[in-house]
Enzyme design. Structure first.
Site, PDB file in Angstrom:
ATOM      1  N   HIS A  43       0.829  -1.201   0.000  1.00  0.00           N
ATOM      2  CA  HIS A  43       0.000   0.000   0.000  1.00  0.00           C
ATOM      3  C   HIS A  43       0.866   1.254   0.000  1.00  0.00           C
ATOM      4  CE1 HIS A  43      -2.862  -2.695   2.486  1.00  0.00           C
ATOM      5  NE2 HIS A  43      -3.044  -2.898   1.195  1.00  0.00           N
ATOM      6  N   LYS A  99       6.320   6.407   7.339  1.00  0.00           N
ATOM      7  CA  LYS A  99       5.825   5.561   8.423  1.00  0.00           C
ATOM      8  C   LYS A  99       6.984   5.066   9.281  1.00  0.00           C
ATOM      9  CE  LYS A  99       2.158   3.583   5.549  1.00  0.00           C
ATOM     10  NZ  LYS A  99       1.688   2.350   4.907  1.00  0.00           N
ATOM     11  N   TYR A 144       2.039   1.161  13.601  1.00  0.00           N
ATOM     12  CA  TYR A 144       2.810   2.114  12.811  1.00  0.00           C
ATOM     13  C   TYR A 144       2.295   3.534  12.956  1.00  0.00           C
ATOM     14  CZ  TYR A 144      -0.839   1.193   9.263  1.00  0.00           C
ATOM     15  OH  TYR A 144      -2.025   1.024   8.605  1.00  0.00           O
ATOM     16  N   ASP A 162      -6.506  -6.330  -1.654  1.00  0.00           N
ATOM     17  CA  ASP A 162      -5.092  -6.571  -1.935  1.00  0.00           C
ATOM     18  C   ASP A 162      -4.896  -7.545  -3.093  1.00  0.00           C
ATOM     19  OD1 ASP A 162      -4.428  -4.789   0.019  1.00  0.00           O
ATOM     20  OD2 ASP A 162      -3.701  -6.271   1.453  1.00  0.00           O
TER      21      ASP A 162
END
Length: 182
Positions: free
Chosen positions: A63, A73, A133, A171
């Site tokens: 992603h 991130k 995250y 996904d």
């Protein structure tokens, strides 16, 4: 104290916190803004914390968000173990279309800094995982996209039996890198 280890990808690195351990267990700072800035030389304002739980074989990713919403991130496995994989999608980068993978676990306490402009995914290799995250930009649905996990151009070895990988419908339908025309 925070240790920085470079990866082969430009601007992507691993952070290793100092862990204190005694008969009671362990303690460490999972994030300290001042130490992060001193160690990395980056001034990043993380604005959102996310957490997911997964069972063995769950693959989440690749992603990323585009444009003004591209996110940096700081990722880690709070429980269990994940194979974390990133791909540099910055056309002006010397490591464009290159990937890197690292095993993140509660045991090793490693954290991976993923720069904006990278695709990111992870695979749970333990029975369960809790993955956390921080992001420096808020989630923006219209800017979200991704690349299929088994993209033939990238040739990522997920080190896991393909027939045991569990994907979300979203996904499983992600485009290839070639289809994105990056």
């Amino acid at each position: 104290m925070l240790e920085l280890e470079k990866t082969p990808l430009k601007d992507c690195f691993i952070l290793k916190p100092r862990v204190f351990e005694d008969e009671r267990g362990t303690f460490y700072e999972s994030f300290n803004q001042q130490r992060f800035e001193e160690t990395t030389g980056l001034k990043i304002n993380f604005v959102q914390d996310n957490q997911s739980t997964s069972t063995r074989g769950v693959l989440r990713g690749f992603h990323f968000q585009t444009g003004a919403y591209a996110q940096a991130k700081l990722v880690r496995a709070v429980a269990g173990e994940v194979l974390d994989v990133v791909v540099d999608l910055r056309p002006d980068s010397p490591t464009f279309k290159k990937s890197f993978k690292v095993l993140l676990s509660n045991e090793n306490k490693l954290e991976l800094f993923v720069p904006a402009g990278f695709a990111h995914g992870f695979l749970t290799t333990s029975e369960t995982s809790v993955f956390a995250y921080k992001c420096d930009k808020y989630y923006h649905k219209e800017s979200e996209t991704g690349i299929i996990w088994n993209d033939p151009t990238l040739k990522i070895d997920w080190e896991f039996p393909e027939d045991e990988i569990i994907l979300s419908e979203k996904d499983a339908l992600l485009p290839t890198l070639k289809e994105l025309e990056l």
